[in-house]
Motif scaffolding. Structure first.
Motif, PDB file in Angstrom:
ATOM      1  N   ILE A  54      58.939  30.944   4.081  1.00  0.00           N
ATOM      2  CA  ILE A  54      57.884  30.934   2.228  1.00  0.00           C
ATOM      3  C   ILE A  54      57.546  32.211   2.345  1.00  0.00           C
ATOM      4  O   ILE A  54      58.007  32.599   3.902  1.00  0.00           O
ATOM      5  N   GLU A  55      57.052  32.493   1.303  1.00  0.00           N
ATOM      6  CA  GLU A  55      56.895  34.207   1.137  1.00  0.00           C
ATOM      7  C   GLU A  55      56.271  34.810   2.019  1.00  0.00           C
ATOM      8  O   GLU A  55      55.754  35.515   2.325  1.00  0.00           O
ATOM      9  N   LYS A  56      54.818  34.226   2.135  1.00  0.00           N
ATOM     10  CA  LYS A  56      54.123  34.338   3.665  1.00  0.00           C
ATOM     11  C   LYS A  56      54.444  35.530   4.766  1.00  0.00           C
ATOM     12  O   LYS A  56      54.368  36.297   5.391  1.00  0.00           O
ATOM     13  N   LYS A  57      55.876  34.985   5.309  1.00  0.00           N
ATOM     14  CA  LYS A  57      56.126  35.383   6.073  1.00  0.00           C
ATOM     15  C   LYS A  57      57.244  37.066   6.350  1.00  0.00           C
ATOM     16  O   LYS A  57      57.109  37.462   6.622  1.00  0.00           O
ATOM     17  N   GLY A  58      56.970  36.981   4.342  1.00  0.00           N
ATOM     18  CA  GLY A  58      57.878  38.513   4.286  1.00  0.00           C
ATOM     19  C   GLY A  58      59.089  38.722   4.254  1.00  0.00           C
ATOM     20  O   GLY A  58      59.973  40.156   4.422  1.00  0.00           O
ATOM     21  N   LEU A  59      59.771  38.140   4.729  1.00  0.00           N
ATOM     22  CA  LEU A  59      61.892  37.921   4.900  1.00  0.00           C
ATOM     23  C   LEU A  59      62.250  38.802   4.543  1.00  0.00           C
ATOM     24  O   LEU A  59      63.320  38.968   4.416  1.00  0.00           O
ATOM     25  N   GLU A  60      62.095  38.484   3.245  1.00  0.00           N
ATOM     26  CA  GLU A  60      62.976  38.868   2.016  1.00  0.00           C
ATOM     27  C   GLU A  60      63.299  40.564   2.456  1.00  0.00           C
ATOM     28  O   GLU A  60      63.928  41.445   2.508  1.00  0.00           O
ATOM     29  N   TYR A  61      61.898  40.870   2.973  1.00  0.00           N
ATOM     30  CA  TYR A  61      61.548  42.173   3.493  1.00  0.00           C
ATOM     31  C   TYR A  61      62.311  42.739   4.316  1.00  0.00           C
ATOM     32  O   TYR A  61      62.943  44.080   4.600  1.00  0.00           O
ATOM     33  N   LEU A  62      62.641  41.892   5.040  1.00  0.00           N
ATOM     34  CA  LEU A  62      63.551  41.797   6.301  1.00  0.00           C
ATOM     35  C   LEU A  62      64.931  41.918   5.969  1.00  0.00           C
ATOM     36  O   LEU A  62      65.782  44.013   6.816  1.00  0.00           O
ATOM     37  N   VAL A  63      65.058  41.463   4.615  1.00  0.00           N
ATOM     38  CA  VAL A  63      66.817  41.692   4.959  1.00  0.00           C
ATOM     39  C   VAL A  63      66.973  43.246   4.351  1.00  0.00           C
ATOM     40  O   VAL A  63      68.236  43.271   4.415  1.00  0.00           O
ATOM     41  N   MET A  87      64.534  29.711   1.467  1.00  0.00           N
ATOM     42  CA  MET A  87      66.312  29.577   2.192  1.00  0.00           C
ATOM     43  C   MET A  87      67.561  29.880   0.956  1.00  0.00           C
ATOM     44  O   MET A  87      67.941  30.462   0.862  1.00  0.00           O
ATOM     45  N   ASP A  88      68.028  28.785   0.123  1.00  0.00           N
ATOM     46  CA  ASP A  88      68.655  29.658  -0.973  1.00  0.00           C
ATOM     47  C   ASP A  88      67.795  31.330  -1.226  1.00  0.00           C
ATOM     48  O   ASP A  88      69.433  31.929  -1.695  1.00  0.00           O
ATOM     49  N   CYS A 128      54.986  39.776   7.717  1.00  0.00           N
ATOM     50  CA  CYS A 128      53.799  38.501   6.795  1.00  0.00           C
ATOM     51  C   CYS A 128      53.461  39.573   5.272  1.00  0.00           C
ATOM     52  O   CYS A 128      53.004  41.442   5.513  1.00  0.00           O
ATOM     53  N   VAL A 129      53.479  39.140   4.405  1.00  0.00           N
ATOM     54  CA  VAL A 129      52.287  39.351   3.449  1.00  0.00           C
ATOM     55  C   VAL A 129      51.229  38.337   2.718  1.00  0.00           C
ATOM     56  O   VAL A 129      51.148  37.119   3.795  1.00  0.00           O
ATOM     57  N   GLU A 130      50.590  38.430   1.964  1.00  0.00           N
ATOM     58  CA  GLU A 130      49.693  38.129   1.301  1.00  0.00           C
ATOM     59  C   GLU A 130      50.671  36.832   0.375  1.00  0.00           C
ATOM     60  O   GLU A 130      50.705  37.793  -0.833  1.00  0.00           O
ATOM     61  N   ALA A 131      50.508  36.073   0.352  1.00  0.00           N
ATOM     62  CA  ALA A 131      51.356  35.548  -0.634  1.00  0.00           C
ATOM     63  C   ALA A 131      51.118  35.492  -1.770  1.00  0.00           C
ATOM     64  O   ALA A 131      49.367  35.683  -2.340  1.00  0.00           O
ATOM     65  N   ARG A 132      51.469  35.197  -3.411  1.00  0.00           N
ATOM     66  CA  ARG A 132      50.535  35.229  -4.769  1.00  0.00           C
ATOM     67  C   ARG A 132      49.808  34.489  -4.269  1.00  0.00           C
ATOM     68  O   ARG A 132      48.750  34.924  -5.325  1.00  0.00           O
ATOM     69  N   ASP A 137      49.255  34.193   6.606  1.00  0.00           N
ATOM     70  CA  ASP A 137      48.917  33.945   8.148  1.00  0.00           C
ATOM     71  C   ASP A 137      47.670  34.340   9.056  1.00  0.00           C
ATOM     72  O   ASP A 137      47.337  35.894   8.614  1.00  0.00           O
ATOM     73  N   GLY A 138      47.436  33.633  10.212  1.00  0.00           N
ATOM     74  CA  GLY A 138      46.657  34.026  10.923  1.00  0.00           C
ATOM     75  C   GLY A 138      46.851  35.544  11.960  1.00  0.00           C
ATOM     76  O   GLY A 138      47.149  36.289  11.537  1.00  0.00           O
ATOM     77  N   ILE A 139      47.135  35.232  13.172  1.00  0.00           N
ATOM     78  CA  ILE A 139      47.735  35.859  13.816  1.00  0.00           C
ATOM     79  C   ILE A 139      49.416  35.084  14.663  1.00  0.00           C
ATOM     80  O   ILE A 139      48.787  33.964  14.891  1.00  0.00           O
ATOM     81  N   PRO A 140      50.035  35.151  13.606  1.00  0.00           N
ATOM     82  CA  PRO A 140      51.577  34.345  14.172  1.00  0.00           C
ATOM     83  C   PRO A 140      51.499  34.393  15.414  1.00  0.00           C
ATOM     84  O   PRO A 140      52.242  35.242  16.388  1.00  0.00           O
ATOM     85  N   VAL A 141      51.802  32.868  16.109  1.00  0.00           N
ATOM     86  CA  VAL A 141      51.987  32.564  17.581  1.00  0.00           C
ATOM     87  C   VAL A 141      53.643  33.298  17.747  1.00  0.00           C
ATOM     88  O   VAL A 141      53.938  33.679  19.054  1.00  0.00           O
ATOM     89  N   SER A 142      54.065  33.007  16.616  1.00  0.00           N
ATOM     90  CA  SER A 142      55.764  34.226  17.022  1.00  0.00           C
ATOM     91  C   SER A 142      55.640  34.820  17.379  1.00  0.00           C
ATOM     92  O   SER A 142      55.755  35.418  18.469  1.00  0.00           O
ATOM     93  N   LEU A 143      54.291  36.218  16.970  1.00  0.00           N
ATOM     94  CA  LEU A 143      54.333  37.663  17.389  1.00  0.00           C
ATOM     95  C   LEU A 143      53.857  37.668  18.846  1.00  0.00           C
ATOM     96  O   LEU A 143      54.812  38.733  19.645  1.00  0.00           O
ATOM     97  N   MET A 144      52.949  36.481  19.163  1.00  0.00           N
ATOM     98  CA  MET A 144      52.485  36.244  20.794  1.00  0.00           C
ATOM     99  C   MET A 144      53.518  35.993  21.590  1.00  0.00           C
ATOM    100  O   MET A 144      53.596  36.825  22.808  1.00  0.00           O
ATOM    101  N   GLU A 145      54.773  35.854  20.986  1.00  0.00           N
ATOM    102  CA  GLU A 145      55.650  34.696  22.317  1.00  0.00           C
ATOM    103  C   GLU A 145      56.444  36.334  21.563  1.00  0.00           C
ATOM    104  O   GLU A 145      57.121  36.121  23.754  1.00  0.00           O
ATOM    105  N   ALA A 146      56.473  36.864  21.208  1.00  0.00           N
ATOM    106  CA  ALA A 146      57.911  37.938  21.261  1.00  0.00           C
ATOM    107  C   ALA A 146      57.460  38.602  22.835  1.00  0.00           C
ATOM    108  O   ALA A 146      58.022  39.698  23.153  1.00  0.00           O
TER     109      ALA A 146
END
Length: 190
Positions: A54-63, A87-88, A128-132, A137-146
């Motif tokens: 979804i937009e707030k994860k900012g993954l297009e910027y990672l690509v 995804m598409d 992460c980004v602020e979606a339109r 995100d608050g504090i993503p758990v995935s960051l804590m896990e990593a």
């Protein structure tokens, strides 16, 4: 109960009584995310990310950052786990930038597989980004896990993330919505 000081400020700004707002930090079971010392970089370092597409994860910027790194002669393999409405869009961006040999969109994965992918990763990135629509995100758990597993992290300074990642101390923070800033942070770690 708020997960971050950022949320306390946000809710106070909306008119909530600050005296009634208390920070209760999120946690995780560190036995499931065992720390491992850094391993030497392989010939092709792995950048891993996981999250809903979804937009707030900012993954297009990672690509886009992977494309920038390729232009700077950094060879990385980027693995993104997750599913969602973008995804598409992400698949098209990978094709458009001719990154099919470097970026893998592997869909949703069970938690044990995500832990395996974290163990294999050289860097964890969640730009992460602020979606339109204002979603954050608050504090993503995935960051804590990593971080618990000792995987170097790169994210952005939005919402409560700077309360978890202190730039240059326990991770790096890139500018939101900037593939160039993200690529620079990834290059710095690599």
């Amino acid at each position: 109960a708020c997960i971050s000081d950022y949320n306390v400020r946000f809710l106070s700004h909306l008119g909530c009584d600050p005296a009634k707002l208390h920070v209760v930090r999120c946690a995780l079971n560190v036995e499931e995310y065992a720390f491992a010392p850094p391993k030497p970089l392989g010939e092709t370092p792995v950048v891993f990310s996981v999250g809903r597409l979804i937009e707030k994860k900012g993954l297009e910027y990672l690509v886009e950052a992977v494309s920038i790194l390729r232009g700077q002669k950094f060879r990385v393999r980027c693995v993104v786990a997750g599913n969602g409405p973008l995804m598409d869009v992400l698949k098209e961006k990978v094709r458009e930038l001719n990154l099919e040999d470097q970026v893998e969109l592997i869909g949703s994965q069970p938690q044990e597989r995500v832990r395996e992918l974290l163990r294999e990763a050289d860097v964890f990135a969640l730009p992460c980004v602020e979606a339109r629509d204002g979603d954050l995100d608050g504090i993503p758990v995935s960051l804590m896990e990593a971080m618990a597993m000792g995987v170097p992290v790169v994210s952005t300074g939005v919402s409560g993330i700077p309360e978890l990642i202190h730039d240059g101390e326990n991770g790096l923070l890139a500018q939101p919505r900037s593939a160039r800033s993200l690529a620079a942070a990834l290059a710095r770690l690599l």
